[in-house]
Write a protein that holds these residues in place. Sequence first.
Motif, mmCIF file in Angstrom:
data_model
loop_
_atom_site.group_PDB
_atom_site.id
_atom_site.type_symbol
_atom_site.label_atom_id
_atom_site.label_comp_id
_atom_site.label_asym_id
_atom_site.label_seq_id
_atom_site.Cartn_x
_atom_site.Cartn_y
_atom_site.Cartn_z
ATOM 1 N N LYS A 2 -5.203 20.332 -14.161
ATOM 2 C CA LYS A 2 -5.131 18.919 -14.494
ATOM 3 C C LYS A 2 -6.519 18.355 -14.743
ATOM 4 N N TYR A 43 -7.238 17.094 -18.484
ATOM 5 C CA TYR A 43 -7.343 15.644 -18.598
ATOM 6 C C TYR A 43 -8.710 15.255 -19.155
ATOM 7 N N PRO A 47 -7.721 12.183 -7.181
ATOM 8 C CA PRO A 47 -7.277 12.554 -5.835
ATOM 9 C C PRO A 47 -6.826 14.007 -5.755
ATOM 10 N N ASP A 48 -6.127 14.457 -6.785
ATOM 11 C CA ASP A 48 -5.683 15.855 -6.770
ATOM 12 C C ASP A 48 -6.876 16.794 -6.707
ATOM 13 N N HIS A 73 -7.002 7.515 -13.430
ATOM 14 C CA HIS A 73 -7.645 8.041 -12.228
ATOM 15 C C HIS A 73 -6.878 9.153 -11.543
ATOM 16 N N THR A 74 -5.661 9.462 -12.002
ATOM 17 C CA THR A 74 -4.805 10.273 -11.119
ATOM 18 C C THR A 74 -5.274 11.711 -10.960
ATOM 19 N N TYR A 94 -2.876 23.828 -9.921
ATOM 20 C CA TYR A 94 -2.412 22.597 -10.565
ATOM 21 C C TYR A 94 -3.555 21.613 -10.707
ATOM 22 N N ILE A 119 1.967 6.035 -12.560
ATOM 23 C CA ILE A 119 0.817 6.366 -13.405
ATOM 24 C C ILE A 119 0.720 7.871 -13.624
ATOM 25 N N ASP A 120 0.785 8.605 -12.520
ATOM 26 C CA ASP A 120 0.674 10.045 -12.682
ATOM 27 C C ASP A 120 1.904 10.597 -13.397
ATOM 28 N N PHE A 136 2.427 1.701 -3.426
ATOM 29 C CA PHE A 136 1.455 2.249 -4.370
ATOM 30 C C PHE A 136 1.255 3.745 -4.120
ATOM 31 N N ALA A 137 1.087 4.081 -2.856
ATOM 32 C CA ALA A 137 0.715 5.456 -2.539
ATOM 33 C C ALA A 137 1.881 6.419 -2.724
ATOM 34 N N TRP A 158 -9.163 3.021 -13.596
ATOM 35 C CA TRP A 158 -7.736 2.785 -13.593
ATOM 36 C C TRP A 158 -7.323 2.537 -15.042
ATOM 37 N N PRO A 159 -6.254 3.067 -15.599
ATOM 38 C CA PRO A 159 -5.236 3.921 -14.988
ATOM 39 C C PRO A 159 -5.407 5.402 -15.308
ATOM 40 N N ALA A 178 0.843 -1.201 0.000
ATOM 41 C CA ALA A 178 0.000 0.000 0.000
ATOM 42 C C ALA A 178 0.874 1.245 0.000
ATOM 43 N N TYR A 182 -9.668 8.001 -3.082
ATOM 44 C CA TYR A 182 -9.236 6.719 -3.651
ATOM 45 C C TYR A 182 -10.312 5.661 -3.499
ATOM 46 N N ILE A 213 -4.602 1.368 -2.200
ATOM 47 C CA ILE A 213 -3.884 2.631 -2.051
ATOM 48 C C ILE A 213 -4.591 3.527 -1.036
ATOM 49 N N TYR A 240 -6.897 -1.868 -6.624
ATOM 50 C CA TYR A 240 -5.858 -0.848 -6.515
ATOM 51 C C TYR A 240 -6.348 0.342 -5.690
ATOM 52 N N ALA A 290 -8.670 0.432 -3.493
ATOM 53 C CA ALA A 290 -8.843 0.067 -2.085
ATOM 54 C C ALA A 290 -7.480 -0.050 -1.403
#
Lengths: 100, 654, 509
Positions: free
Chosen positions: C164, C168, C244-245, C240-241, C160, B606-607, B597-598, C237-238, B594, C316, C303, C299, C301
């Motif tokens: 994004k 995106y 969170p931001d 998703h980034t 930012y 990925i980012d 990943f984080a 995924w992938p 975890a 997440y 992270i 993933y 869950a």
Amino acid sequence: MVETSYYILLSASLFTLGILGVLVRRNAIVVFMSVELMLNAANLAFVAFARQQGNIDGQVLVFFVITVAAAEVAVGLALLVTIFRNKQTADVDAISQLHG
Amino acid sequence: MLDLIWLIPLLPFIGFLINTLYTGRIADVHTRERTAGYVAVGAVGAAFIVALLAFVQLGQLPEEARLHQVVLWTWLATGSLNVPFGLMLDPLAGVMMLLVTGVGTLIHIYSIGYMHGDKRVARYFAYLNLFITMMLLLVMGNNLLLLFLGWEGVGLCSFLLIGYWYEKRSASGAAVKAFVVNRIGDAAILLAMMAIFFYFGTLNFFTTTVNGIEYPGFIEETSRIAGVTVGIPGQTFLIGTIISLLLLIGVTGKSAQLPLFVWLPDAMAGPTPVSALIHAATMVTAGVYLIARTHAIFTPTTLAIVTWVGALTAIIAATAAIAQWDIKRVLAYSTVSQLGFMVAAAGMGIYVAAIFHLLTHGVFKALLFLGSGSVIHGTHETQDMRRMGGLREHMPTTFWTYLIGALSLAGIVPLAGFWSKDEIIAHAWKHQGDAGYILPVFFILVLSSAMTAFYMGRQMALVFWGKQRDHHYHPHESPSVMTIPLVILAGLTVLAGALNLPGSHWLTDWLHPVMREEAAQFSIGVAVFATLLAAGSGYLGWWLYAVKFANKITVDGKDPLYHWTGDIWDSMAAAWYFDALYNSTIVPAYRRVAGFFAAVFDPQGIDGIVNGVGRLFGRASNGARTLQNGFVRTYALAFFLGVVVIIGYLITAL
Amino acid sequence: MFPYLSLILWLPALGALALLATPREQHQTARSIALAVSLLTFVISLALPLRFNAADPSMQFVEQVAWIPQWGISYHLGLDGLSLWLVVLTTFLIPIALFATWNSIHAQVRYFQILMLLLETAMIGVFIALDTILFYLFWEFTLIPMAFMIGIWGSGNRIYAARKFFLYTFAGSVLMLMGIIGLSFLHRDATGAELTSFSLTQIMGDIRTGAFALEFGMEQLLFGLFFIAFAIKVPMWPFHTWLPDAHVQAPTAGSVILAGVLLKLGTYGLIRFNLSLFPNASEWAAPAIGILAVIGIIYGAWIAFAQTDMKKLVAYSSVSHMGFIVLGIFALNEIGITGAVLQMVNHGLSTGALFLIVGYIYERRHTREMSEFGGLWTVMPIYGGLALVMVLSSVGLPGLNGFIGEFAIMQGAFISPALGWGYVAVSVIGVVLAAVYLLRMYRETFMGEVNKPENAELKDLSGGEIGMMVALLVPIVVIGLFPTLFFAPMQASISEVAQAFRSVVAEGQ
């Protein structure tokens, strides 16, 4: 009667002179005059073709061009004056604020 | 009356609502405490009375008609999925429901005394009532999904009650652990449910009529999957085996079997009545109930595994119970061990015996836990048996009732525990030829029951005999609101064996519509042998700690037996390091991944790609930007060249 | 026929216009007007489920006015079982979000309210637009208010995050625009019509009757164009980034709407466009998309467990939950899709509630780090109790809403020949992990002792805050116990969608 081709040749020469003037000279006034030269080269070609074809469309268009050119001169010179006041120069390369 | 069975889970739920929404807001502490207790006891007591009436009515029906379903509403209907919110009452659900409400009522009453003075008592009783509701839905649900609602619901209540004193870090940790470990099993049950729906097209246990349409029940149609296999070429499995193995995983979670039993000893962080109700008498037996309910699906392959799981759990937990100092942890491991007996019985196909042991165990283990609660209460929150001793004189009622419970657990004639345990052991002996594994299982179970007697003898000796070893407290007997339930339970412990005495076998007959089992054969030889063994090892346990080593037990000291056993004793005390194994492998691995990943994979991997694409465009436009140099004549040249290109194209194209 | 849809669609925009006329300094007036308008919209939108004919699979409340007739573009609105609850969810969450900002937004209050109302119009528009160009306009328009909300009222690294978020999702939608145009031109050529048509119902109808058959390669291409746009929005995924931001920087109300409604635009689009328009390509792509969905479930869950910021944890968790929804959609059968649509509503309610819960404590303590808290249940008992219910709803406890959706999704995926039990066996781990990370959060913040003096004096929830939670709690419990109420209106429309895959499903059983 002079062959149309001579007029066209003259017009092309004037136009080339104009382009060279625009591309080579840095003084805004001269650039400006060169633009006028190009316009008048086009006018000459118009008139020559109009005479050859025997209709007046080309001549009418020339009047338009002359009018627009006059307006353009008015605006352009006004811009020039303002730029000269701010920059104390008429050099076109000095006015490059819009570079990336 | 039978159409009103929905009242049984509803009543405690109303109690829950009152205690959540209303009681907690009463300003006066004493009124609040009293109201909470009365409401909760009233709700469960009323449910018990309704349950009793319904049970009697059920008994008056002809044997084959003893299945009553009440569909309250259609719960979930989409596509071919149709699940009613329906309750049912059949002989099996009936006995479970009586155990839950009956023992539940006694424990509610006991709680009034035990929780006296606690500042969040309204919440406590609300949780208890919610638990009873959920447990009743679990045993009365007429389909697997509703059973699962109860199944997870009791898990939630268990979480809430283990974490009742959530200020303690250990309590909140134990609560989360219990919930998560249970969830692992629950996930398997989810899968089992989906597979059942896939192959049977229904989740109902029995044929149910909703709005005039009949929906089939899967238990009646197990022939549909007979011989159906799945798997890769060369290695196929019966569908029944897969489904029942998944159910077994669920059972190991809820009923604290190998390898998921680790949460139950920690669950003792909750208030003691909770341990009695949830973690001994009712919730943890849900797994046994589930096996009994769905036994039609279990295949011989699975049943062998079930038997082994039960037997190994029984012996491992019994050894662990021997080496504990905490009075409640002894009982906790003992519960795990006894659940192992029930599961092993179910594995051997004697579901009636499993249910019989479930019922008697529910009574006498509740008694033992409540007794231990009384001891803890009377010694001012002491749980370490090294600090006790000689409590016999100070707490006579507790002592006598505890003794009855301990003898019953040890399997001494004629107490309830003897009859139910004997039925399992005798069966194993009589049917040792059925399969190769039965005989070893028999020996394991006999050994476990000897150990059971031993650790109970040890516990009796440590708690009630000898001299008080720690004088920081003045032991006193508990108030009558606590001792009366003890006495009632002790009485039931004496009598409960009558449920299925050899010769009368009332329970076998009662459960016949569900289990279709013949009465168990009684073996006098096995009975005598088991009793002598239990009495002998129980006496040994008592004699060692009450007489031989009486002076060697000191506060915070080592167990005298440690001298001979050494590391083995440590292993036993740590329940053979299962918990430690998980804590040193799965848990840190999960954390580390975890964290990776984080901290690395997501932001940089990925980012990183995403931002990389952004940067790529940034770079490219940086390059393109320099073309825009701001010199008018450059632009003019560009125009000119453009015109040349266009005219050149037109000339060549024409 | 009373134009319910237009009224619901434009009422918030009109409210925004009215707000422009209010004085800039009168914050209270602006808040009251915006709240009143959004509440009125909600009340009107309640007429939709009441007047909805559950037996009718086609579009209802249809309004159609020619807009650019030369190109076949029209102002075309309609509602079916797929969009019904999503519209109601939108109108329901906006007043809650507005109310949540009552005391937390102090700068440029009027503009915030205006953006919120414009966003409402745009989001409703996406759900009810039946013209693909109209859909695209509303789709893009949802970006602008949200990006501003993050960029102006956000915290920390907000520029930012806003950029994004915008770039995106915009990058994806441009591909969708290509798909929309290409689809209509192909449709014109295939049917021999004189004019292009951007009417979704017409194109869909022609596909179902076989009048408009796409070449498989072209179908795959168009499927891909739409899919990328929607997958970014979901986010799968992938892709998703950005989520969170955006969530961490957005103000509470923004997060509620972002998680509650904006993400659903993606999953809604997947059903409305990908499944309905390109059934063959959907079947072709389902196994691969299922794998992405399952990866997302696990993933997200996993992270989430490592997060220390509560808001990031919830963000997440959305990745994980949205993975379930996509899994249900690509089960390609009624049970899975119905579960997915219900789960969209569920996720909107529970995750919206969780963001509010994080927002409440952030307002009081100006931090979201879990290590800053502990023992909040003791200090704020009502808050603790309500938070627990919301956490459990998100964990998927039976009896509450989340379970119903998850179960239907997994059951659908299990019996689906496109996916099958393997997908479910892995995604069921996500159910366990959900309990791990959410209960960890609950334990760290609400349980334990009050060991920080700043936390000892925190005030419990105010009446208004409790009101918002209760407003969310009621549907959470009702869906948990009576999901059929919500399933029933969806049935007809969804079985229409699933029809295309029915032949295959029948073989599997």
